[in-house]
Design a protein around this motif. Structure first.
Motif, PDB file in Angstrom:
ATOM      1  N   LYS A 128       0.830  -1.194   0.000  1.00  0.00           N
ATOM      2  CA  LYS A 128       0.000   0.000   0.000  1.00  0.00           C
ATOM      3  C   LYS A 128       0.868   1.249   0.000  1.00  0.00           C
ATOM      4  O   LYS A 128       1.936   1.279   0.623  1.00  0.00           O
ATOM      5  CB  LYS A 128      -0.938   0.019   1.209  1.00  0.00           C
ATOM      6  CG  LYS A 128      -2.111  -0.932   1.095  1.00  0.00           C
ATOM      7  CD  LYS A 128      -3.136  -0.668   2.185  1.00  0.00           C
ATOM      8  CE  LYS A 128      -4.374  -1.536   1.985  1.00  0.00           C
ATOM      9  NZ  LYS A 128      -5.419  -1.233   2.997  1.00  0.00           N
ATOM     10  N   ILE A 129       0.409   2.258  -0.735  1.00  0.00           N
ATOM     11  CA  ILE A 129       1.045   3.569  -0.709  1.00  0.00           C
ATOM     12  C   ILE A 129       0.027   4.575  -0.187  1.00  0.00           C
ATOM     13  O   ILE A 129      -1.186   4.336  -0.238  1.00  0.00           O
ATOM     14  CB  ILE A 129       1.559   3.990  -2.102  1.00  0.00           C
ATOM     15  CG1 ILE A 129       0.384   4.171  -3.081  1.00  0.00           C
ATOM     16  CG2 ILE A 129       2.562   2.982  -2.641  1.00  0.00           C
ATOM     17  CD1 ILE A 129       0.800   4.754  -4.421  1.00  0.00           C
ATOM     18  N   TYR A 130       0.543   5.696   0.325  1.00  0.00           N
ATOM     19  CA  TYR A 130      -0.322   6.701   0.944  1.00  0.00           C
ATOM     20  C   TYR A 130      -0.019   8.060   0.348  1.00  0.00           C
ATOM     21  O   TYR A 130       1.095   8.305  -0.151  1.00  0.00           O
ATOM     22  CB  TYR A 130      -0.119   6.718   2.465  1.00  0.00           C
ATOM     23  CG  TYR A 130      -0.384   5.381   3.116  1.00  0.00           C
ATOM     24  CD1 TYR A 130      -1.641   5.065   3.611  1.00  0.00           C
ATOM     25  CD2 TYR A 130       0.626   4.432   3.224  1.00  0.00           C
ATOM     26  CE1 TYR A 130      -1.887   3.835   4.210  1.00  0.00           C
ATOM     27  CE2 TYR A 130       0.387   3.203   3.812  1.00  0.00           C
ATOM     28  CZ  TYR A 130      -0.869   2.910   4.300  1.00  0.00           C
ATOM     29  OH  TYR A 130      -1.112   1.687   4.877  1.00  0.00           O
ATOM     30  N   MET A 131      -0.984   8.933   0.396  1.00  0.00           N
ATOM     31  CA  MET A 131      -0.828  10.272  -0.169  1.00  0.00           C
ATOM     32  C   MET A 131      -1.630  11.253   0.662  1.00  0.00           C
ATOM     33  O   MET A 131      -2.564  10.880   1.382  1.00  0.00           O
ATOM     34  CB  MET A 131      -1.295  10.298  -1.622  1.00  0.00           C
ATOM     35  CG  MET A 131      -2.740   9.913  -1.829  1.00  0.00           C
ATOM     36  SD  MET A 131      -3.088   9.403  -3.517  1.00  0.00           S
ATOM     37  CE  MET A 131      -2.222   7.836  -3.594  1.00  0.00           C
ATOM     38  N   GLY A 132      -1.247  12.533   0.564  1.00  0.00           N
ATOM     39  CA  GLY A 132      -1.958  13.564   1.298  1.00  0.00           C
ATOM     40  C   GLY A 132      -1.188  14.050   2.510  1.00  0.00           C
ATOM     41  O   GLY A 132      -0.079  13.588   2.803  1.00  0.00           O
ATOM     42  N   ILE A 188       3.243   9.300  -1.639  1.00  0.00           N
ATOM     43  CA  ILE A 188       3.288  10.637  -2.220  1.00  0.00           C
ATOM     44  C   ILE A 188       3.183  11.644  -1.079  1.00  0.00           C
ATOM     45  O   ILE A 188       2.139  11.746  -0.420  1.00  0.00           O
ATOM     46  CB  ILE A 188       2.146  10.832  -3.234  1.00  0.00           C
ATOM     47  CG1 ILE A 188       2.216   9.753  -4.312  1.00  0.00           C
ATOM     48  CG2 ILE A 188       2.204  12.216  -3.851  1.00  0.00           C
ATOM     49  CD1 ILE A 188       1.003   9.709  -5.213  1.00  0.00           C
ATOM     50  N   VAL A 189       4.262  12.375  -0.837  1.00  0.00           N
ATOM     51  CA  VAL A 189       4.329  13.267   0.316  1.00  0.00           C
ATOM     52  C   VAL A 189       4.840  14.634  -0.118  1.00  0.00           C
ATOM     53  O   VAL A 189       5.370  14.806  -1.214  1.00  0.00           O
ATOM     54  CB  VAL A 189       5.269  12.680   1.400  1.00  0.00           C
ATOM     55  CG1 VAL A 189       4.723  11.369   1.928  1.00  0.00           C
ATOM     56  CG2 VAL A 189       6.671  12.473   0.841  1.00  0.00           C
ATOM     57  N   ARG A 190       4.657  15.619   0.771  1.00  0.00           N
ATOM     58  CA  ARG A 190       5.201  16.946   0.549  1.00  0.00           C
ATOM     59  C   ARG A 190       6.707  16.931   0.809  1.00  0.00           C
ATOM     60  O   ARG A 190       7.193  16.243   1.713  1.00  0.00           O
ATOM     61  CB  ARG A 190       4.532  17.958   1.472  1.00  0.00           C
ATOM     62  CG  ARG A 190       3.061  18.187   1.213  1.00  0.00           C
ATOM     63  CD  ARG A 190       2.439  19.071   2.265  1.00  0.00           C
ATOM     64  NE  ARG A 190       3.016  20.420   2.273  1.00  0.00           N
ATOM     65  CZ  ARG A 190       3.873  20.865   3.190  1.00  0.00           C
ATOM     66  NH1 ARG A 190       4.260  20.067   4.183  1.00  0.00           N
ATOM     67  NH2 ARG A 190       4.333  22.092   3.121  1.00  0.00           N
ATOM     68  N   LEU A 233       8.505   8.615  -2.317  1.00  0.00           N
ATOM     69  CA  LEU A 233       9.634   8.139  -1.537  1.00  0.00           C
ATOM     70  C   LEU A 233      10.256   6.910  -2.190  1.00  0.00           C
ATOM     71  O   LEU A 233       9.547   6.007  -2.637  1.00  0.00           O
ATOM     72  CB  LEU A 233       9.179   7.785  -0.118  1.00  0.00           C
ATOM     73  CG  LEU A 233       8.596   8.932   0.713  1.00  0.00           C
ATOM     74  CD1 LEU A 233       8.118   8.412   2.068  1.00  0.00           C
ATOM     75  CD2 LEU A 233       9.615  10.037   0.904  1.00  0.00           C
ATOM     76  N   GLY A 234      11.578   6.888  -2.247  1.00  0.00           N
ATOM     77  CA  GLY A 234      12.286   5.737  -2.766  1.00  0.00           C
ATOM     78  C   GLY A 234      13.109   6.061  -3.997  1.00  0.00           C
ATOM     79  O   GLY A 234      13.239   7.223  -4.411  1.00  0.00           O
ATOM     80  N   MET A 235      13.667   5.006  -4.589  1.00  0.00           N
ATOM     81  CA  MET A 235      14.440   5.100  -5.829  1.00  0.00           C
ATOM     82  C   MET A 235      13.689   4.350  -6.918  1.00  0.00           C
ATOM     83  O   MET A 235      13.115   3.285  -6.677  1.00  0.00           O
ATOM     84  CB  MET A 235      15.832   4.486  -5.638  1.00  0.00           C
ATOM     85  CG  MET A 235      16.720   4.557  -6.856  1.00  0.00           C
ATOM     86  SD  MET A 235      18.306   3.698  -6.644  1.00  0.00           S
ATOM     87  CE  MET A 235      17.773   1.999  -6.795  1.00  0.00           C
ATOM     88  N   ILE A 236      13.681   4.891  -8.123  1.00  0.00           N
ATOM     89  CA  ILE A 236      12.931   4.289  -9.217  1.00  0.00           C
ATOM     90  C   ILE A 236      13.544   2.942  -9.583  1.00  0.00           C
ATOM     91  O   ILE A 236      14.761   2.770  -9.621  1.00  0.00           O
ATOM     92  CB  ILE A 236      12.909   5.227 -10.431  1.00  0.00           C
ATOM     93  CG1 ILE A 236      12.276   6.574 -10.045  1.00  0.00           C
ATOM     94  CG2 ILE A 236      12.137   4.606 -11.579  1.00  0.00           C
ATOM     95  CD1 ILE A 236      12.224   7.564 -11.174  1.00  0.00           C
TER      96      ILE A 236
END
Length: 237
Positions: free
Chosen positions: A79-83, A93-95, A156-159
Motif C-alpha cells: 500500500k502507498i499513501y498520499m496527502g 506521495i508526500v510533501r 519516496l524511494g528510488m525508481i
C-alpha cells in the motif's frame, strides 16, 4: 538533386518521425489533489513502451485506478499513501517539506499541483540536502541542485529498473527502435558531413565555411545553425 533538410522531412510527418502507437498513452502524474489523504493498493507492476522504468497500477479507496512510476523494492499487495497524513512508506506521495534530509525521492513537482516533472527515469532519485521554512533544496541525479517549494510533492524511494542501460545494445537496429519510441530519428548525421546539395554546411572541407548565424526569416532550405541568436561564443568577463 539533394535531399530535404531534416526539419523539412520531419514537418511532412512521415512514419520515420512518428512515434510508435500506444507509446505515451498512460499518464504517471499525480491525479489527486494535494489536500486529499487516502491510500492505494498496488495491484500490478508492468513494463510499458515509452517508459524506461516499470510502472505500477494502484487502486484507491474509492475503487478508481491510477498509474505511477514503481520504486525499487515495491511488490504487488503493498500500500502507498498520499496527502497531508501520508505514512512515510516506499512509494508514498508526500510533501517535500515533510521529508527528512538524505531520504531519496523521485517524480518531483516543479510547481505545486503540476503532477510531477523531474526525476522519472529508471534507477534515478534525488536527495534533499537543505531545508528552510518555505523551500527545499535537492540534488538531482545530474549532481545539479534545484530549490523547490516545500509544498511540492514527491514519491519516496528510488525508481526501479536501475540496470536498464547495463545490457549491451549489440546491434544498430536496437538503437533505431529505442530512438523511434521517443519519436526521434537515428543515426543523426552532422550537416558538415553532407554534400553541398543536401545541407548549407555541406562540402568535403568538413567545416561550415560560413557563419552559423541565421535570420529568423530565412527560408526553410537555409534555416539551420544558430537561428536568431542573441550572441554566440564565450562569455566575456
Amino acid at each position: 538533386m539533394g535531399k530535404k533538410l531534416r526539419q523539412q522531412r520531419r514537418g511532412k510527418g512521415s512514419n520515420v518521425y512518428t512515434k510508435l502507437p500506444n507509446t505515451f498513452d498512460i499518464s504517471v502524474a499525480y491525479e489527486k489533489a494535494p489536500d486529499v489523504s487516502m491510500s492505494a493498493e498496488v495491484i500490478d507492476i508492468f513494463n510499458h513502451t515509452g517508459h524506461s522504468a516499470p510502472l505500477m497500477c494502484v487502486v484507491y479507496e474509492d475503487f478508481n485506478r491510477g498509474f505511477y512510476v514503481a520504486p525499487e523494492g515495491i511488490k504487488i499487495g503493498d500500500k502507498i499513501y498520499m496527502g497531508p497524513d501520508a505514512k512515510p512508506v516506499l512509494g508514498s506521495i508526500v510533501r517535500l517539506g515533510d521529508v527528512p534530509e538524505g531520504v531519496p525521492v523521485y517524480n518531483l513537482e516543479v510547481l505545486k499541483g503540476d503532477g510531477g516533472k523531474l526525476v522519472r527515469a529508471a534507477g534515478s532519485f534525488a536527495v534533499i540536502i537543505a531545508k528552510s521554512e518555505h523551500n527545499v533544496t535537492l540534488q538531482l541525479p545530474s549532481k545539479q541542485t534545484v530549490t523547490l517549494d516545500s509544498g511540492c510533492r514527491a514519491q519516496l524511494g528510488m525508481i526501479a529498473g536501475a540496470g536498464v542501460k547495463d545490457q549491451p545494445i549489440v546491434k544498430a537496429g536496437k538503437s533505431h527502435y529505442m530512438y523511434h519510441t521517443l519519436n526521434r530519428t537515428w543515426p543523426r548525421n552532422r550537416g558538415v558531413k553532407m554534400n553541398p546539395v543536401d545541407h548549407p554546411f555541406g562540402g568535403k572541407q568538413h567545416h561550415k565555411g560560413k557563419s552559423s548565424m541565421t535570420s529568423r526569416n530565412a527560408p526553410p532550405g537555409r534555416k539551420v545553425g544558430h537561428i536568431a541568436a542573441r550572441r554566440v561564443g564565450r562569455k566575456k568577463r
